[in-house]
Motif scaffolding. Sequence first.
Motif, PDB file in Angstrom:
ATOM      1  N   UNK A   1      -5.781   2.599   0.966  1.00  0.00           N
ATOM      2  CA  UNK A   1      -6.362   3.239   1.997  1.00  0.00           C
ATOM      3  C   UNK A   1      -6.883   2.590   3.284  1.00  0.00           C
TER       4      UNK A   1
ATOM      5  N   UNK B   1       7.256   5.270   7.478  1.00  0.00           N
ATOM      6  CA  UNK B   1       7.130   3.981   6.675  1.00  0.00           C
ATOM      7  C   UNK B   1       7.219   4.403   4.886  1.00  0.00           C
ATOM      8  N   UNK B   2       7.227   5.862   5.006  1.00  0.00           N
ATOM      9  CA  UNK B   2       7.359   6.245   3.670  1.00  0.00           C
ATOM     10  C   UNK B   2       6.118   6.608   2.804  1.00  0.00           C
ATOM     11  N   UNK B   3       5.052   6.791   3.677  1.00  0.00           N
ATOM     12  CA  UNK B   3       3.771   7.218   3.368  1.00  0.00           C
ATOM     13  C   UNK B   3       3.637   8.632   3.170  1.00  0.00           C
TER      14      UNK B   3
ATOM     15  N   UNK C   1       1.033  -1.175   0.018  1.00  0.00           N
ATOM     16  CA  UNK C   1      -0.140   0.098   0.070  1.00  0.00           C
ATOM     17  C   UNK C   1       0.733   1.218  -0.097  1.00  0.00           C
ATOM     18  N   UNK C   2       0.240   2.319  -0.673  1.00  0.00           N
ATOM     19  CA  UNK C   2       1.018   3.469  -0.618  1.00  0.00           C
ATOM     20  C   UNK C   2       0.091   4.663  -0.815  1.00  0.00           C
ATOM     21  N   UNK C   3       0.437   5.924  -0.076  1.00  0.00           N
ATOM     22  CA  UNK C   3      -0.864   7.043  -0.043  1.00  0.00           C
ATOM     23  C   UNK C   3      -1.246   7.533  -1.345  1.00  0.00           C
ATOM     24  N   UNK C   4      -0.190   7.424  -2.236  1.00  0.00           N
ATOM     25  CA  UNK C   4      -0.449   8.120  -3.478  1.00  0.00           C
ATOM     26  C   UNK C   4      -0.412   7.370  -4.656  1.00  0.00           C
ATOM     27  N   UNK C   5      -1.085   6.451  -5.000  1.00  0.00           N
ATOM     28  CA  UNK C   5      -0.950   5.402  -6.092  1.00  0.00           C
ATOM     29  C   UNK C   5      -1.436   6.039  -7.425  1.00  0.00           C
TER      30      UNK C   5
ATOM     31  N   UNK D   1       7.795   3.206  -5.227  1.00  0.00           N
ATOM     32  CA  UNK D   1       9.133   3.239  -4.773  1.00  0.00           C
ATOM     33  C   UNK D   1       9.352   3.903  -3.579  1.00  0.00           C
ATOM     34  N   UNK D   2       8.515   5.048  -3.184  1.00  0.00           N
ATOM     35  CA  UNK D   2       8.864   5.782  -1.895  1.00  0.00           C
ATOM     36  C   UNK D   2       8.826   4.933  -0.623  1.00  0.00           C
ATOM     37  N   UNK D   3       8.050   4.022  -0.571  1.00  0.00           N
ATOM     38  CA  UNK D   3       8.158   3.240   0.579  1.00  0.00           C
ATOM     39  C   UNK D   3       9.248   2.302   0.816  1.00  0.00           C
TER      40      UNK D   3
ATOM     41  N   UNK E   1      -3.706   0.685   4.856  1.00  0.00           N
ATOM     42  CA  UNK E   1      -2.967   1.917   5.758  1.00  0.00           C
ATOM     43  C   UNK E   1      -3.700   2.400   7.167  1.00  0.00           C
TER      44      UNK E   1
ATOM     45  N   UNK F   1      -1.041  -1.129   8.137  1.00  0.00           N
ATOM     46  CA  UNK F   1      -0.172  -2.096   7.366  1.00  0.00           C
ATOM     47  C   UNK F   1       1.180  -0.899   7.308  1.00  0.00           C
ATOM     48  N   UNK F   2       2.457  -1.822   7.189  1.00  0.00           N
ATOM     49  CA  UNK F   2       3.712  -1.278   7.023  1.00  0.00           C
ATOM     50  C   UNK F   2       4.331  -2.274   6.045  1.00  0.00           C
ATOM     51  N   UNK F   3       5.443  -1.801   5.505  1.00  0.00           N
ATOM     52  CA  UNK F   3       6.166  -2.629   4.544  1.00  0.00           C
ATOM     53  C   UNK F   3       6.849  -3.772   5.292  1.00  0.00           C
TER      54      UNK F   3
ATOM     55  N   UNK G   1      10.603   9.901  -3.460  1.00  0.00           N
ATOM     56  CA  UNK G   1       9.833  10.005  -4.626  1.00  0.00           C
ATOM     57  C   UNK G   1       8.328  10.064  -4.657  1.00  0.00           C
TER      58      UNK G   1
ATOM     59  N   UNK H   1      -3.683  10.419 -13.519  1.00  0.00           N
ATOM     60  CA  UNK H   1      -4.586   9.426 -14.068  1.00  0.00           C
ATOM     61  C   UNK H   1      -5.114   9.496 -15.208  1.00  0.00           C
TER      62      UNK H   1
ATOM     63  N   UNK I   1      -2.215  13.570  -8.533  1.00  0.00           N
ATOM     64  CA  UNK I   1      -2.449  12.198  -8.586  1.00  0.00           C
ATOM     65  C   UNK I   1      -3.372  12.122  -9.525  1.00  0.00           C
TER      66      UNK I   1
ATOM     67  N   UNK J   1      12.351   3.067  -0.822  1.00  0.00           N
ATOM     68  CA  UNK J   1      13.455   3.851  -0.633  1.00  0.00           C
ATOM     69  C   UNK J   1      13.532   4.366   0.786  1.00  0.00           C
ATOM     70  N   UNK J   2      12.410   4.568   1.613  1.00  0.00           N
ATOM     71  CA  UNK J   2      12.468   5.060   2.739  1.00  0.00           C
ATOM     72  C   UNK J   2      12.955   3.682   3.835  1.00  0.00           C
TER      73      UNK J   2
END
Lengths: 296, 409
Positions: free
Chosen positions: A98, B303-305, A82-86, A132-134, A101, A105-107, B290, B187, B183, A136-137
């Motif tokens: 959403x 967690x990169x969110x 999951x990513x906040x900005x897919x 990518x962002x999660x 998260x 849920x975490x990576x 990114x 799309x 975003x 890279x973090x």
Amino acid sequence: MNAPDASTPMTTAERASRETDRTEALSRGESRLAKRFAALREANRAALITYVMAGDPDPATSRELMNRLPTAGADIIELGMPFSDPMADGVAIQRAGERALAGGQTLAGTLDQVRDFRQQDDDTPIVLMGYLNPIQRFGETRFLEAASDAGVDGLILVDLPAEHAATLTAKARDLGLSRIPLVAPTTPAERLPALLAQGDGFVYRIAFNGVTGSQSLDLEGPLGSALAQLKQQTPLPIAVGFGVRNAESAAAVARVADAVVVGSALVERLVESGVEGALALTETLAEAIQQARQSG
Amino acid sequence: MTDFPDANGFFGDARDGEPGPRYGGRYVAETLMPLIGEIEAAYDAARIDPDFQARLHELQQDYVGRATPLYFAERLSEHFGGAQIYLKREDLNHTGAHKINNALGQALLAQRMGRKRLIAETGAGMHGVAVATVAARLGLTCVIYMGATDIERQQPNVQRMRLLGAEIVPVHNGTATLKDAMNEALRDWVANVDDTFYIIGTVAGPAPYPRMVRDFQAVIGRETREQMIDRHGRLPDTLVACVGGGSNAMGLFHAFLDDTDVALVGAEAAGEGLDSGRHAASLNGGAPGILHGNRTYLLQSDDGQILDAHSISAGLDYPGVGPEHAYLHDSGRASYVAVTDDEALGAVSLCCRLEGILPALESAHALHEAGRLAATQRDDQVIVVCLSGRGDKDMDTITRHLMPEGISA
């Protein structure tokens, strides 16, 4: 939220030996993905790749669904991170992310879900899909090592184009992980060789220009001929995703591609009718794919 | 320093033989990659085409109203009792902000490429108004994505865009602000690659956008440089601009990057304070990551969110920043401070009372920092502030905070 640390302790020597084994397996065609596709080719059947979002709608339900997918007929599991900005996903997968998260849920938790799955199934390939962002973090190298360790077989990284992928792809390959290339309808012919040369595992052909789950498939049109062309250019199996919603579209794709990806429809079914509903859809699709090449 | 970005869209280079931190790039879905390549090729051709440049210049002059004045803010300068403060009056542009410099440039490029449909994201609505305006002028269809939260707080601009013939699509996803609008615009673009041109409003997004938007905004700094030299025979000592994505700041800074005696200062939005967790200061309170096609500083969780940004000004309410600012920050060429909501409101009030100019809340962040700096400097020193937009759009917010009992009070 309470997921244990994703990297279990392992000595450097153990890790090195395991990495060597996995890299060799990958190059000899003995990765889980290669073995699974070889078996399916033998049986003249396309693979059913089921996408579920890790942690959706909560960690326990997501794990239960994932663990039961192979029995219901899934050949390969794509697990969404999951990513906040897919930005490349449609509304069904956005909502799934959403919910995941919101449920904490975490990576690290996602990798733990894979490890949990591997306790009972060491054959079904698992491919992580996300942004990518999660990663890279988390730390790119640390993530790749932890994913390899947990029993992940491949990665689909939506916002990592081939131009920026060389380092990650090489690191992944060293750890026995396949970086699966995405090919779009817009991808020009001259761009394909570089994309395909970098790829491992299988090729993910996006069926149409758009976000996940937003349209239905038309295999009569340009997609059919594009697939035929793609097959000429790569020995890798070709999966088609973005738009498979039911038995009919799954069967249609199964006749022309090596794998059928179903994502949004499954994620929607999970919300509407729970784990049993999602498994019932999986069974229906698996059966349709099973019969697709027999009936013509 | 002015040679960046490189061919892959990165700002930053090797240091001491080791690869240094690099920002920018092209982190987008495969579907968009070929399109972005087309835009880059078309832009590079347009950039050196005298006809394109002549058309751009003509419209900048007669339609936008350039050059904008470099105005000596005499009473503000007296008030702070130090350096002389000059305002680069981007608020006097057609549509009331610097945003039209970029919207016009990109819309002309879209027209040159034969695209009939423009899409854009907007936060405060100024970029949306600028795009809707040039779309009307050039006879192109226009769709604007705007967070539902922003639609509520920027009603006058929403009505303006509709009047100009644009379709407004409210975005309810995520935090329903600028990042979610972006975003959603991405799309749309992925689904309509054949006829659509996405006009990104700031110096962010995948390459070539950060460079292209900077180049279209660089007219701000070029004019400032000429105007200063004409009037004072020398360069200013300090430039100050607000930074959300950072397009007005890059526009002002670009012509001065190699003039290392000129200090460059960006004012980020500290919202309710950097310690409150409710701010939009990605350089002061974020970490590299990114998002939206580029590597840059981002407000993000462990967690990169991506985290929700907060600022009283919708135009700064973005959890990222343009990659060139990330590079200028790391290299030390520019410094970035954070200004709170209250400080910005104070600057709005002061600028109205002393200069008779109502600045946008965004620009007021830069005004506050300029005042603070001026007070510490000598009266033979010069600070130029980019007054990036007018504050009419913010009247509701300003009234609520500064005059809770009503205008008459």
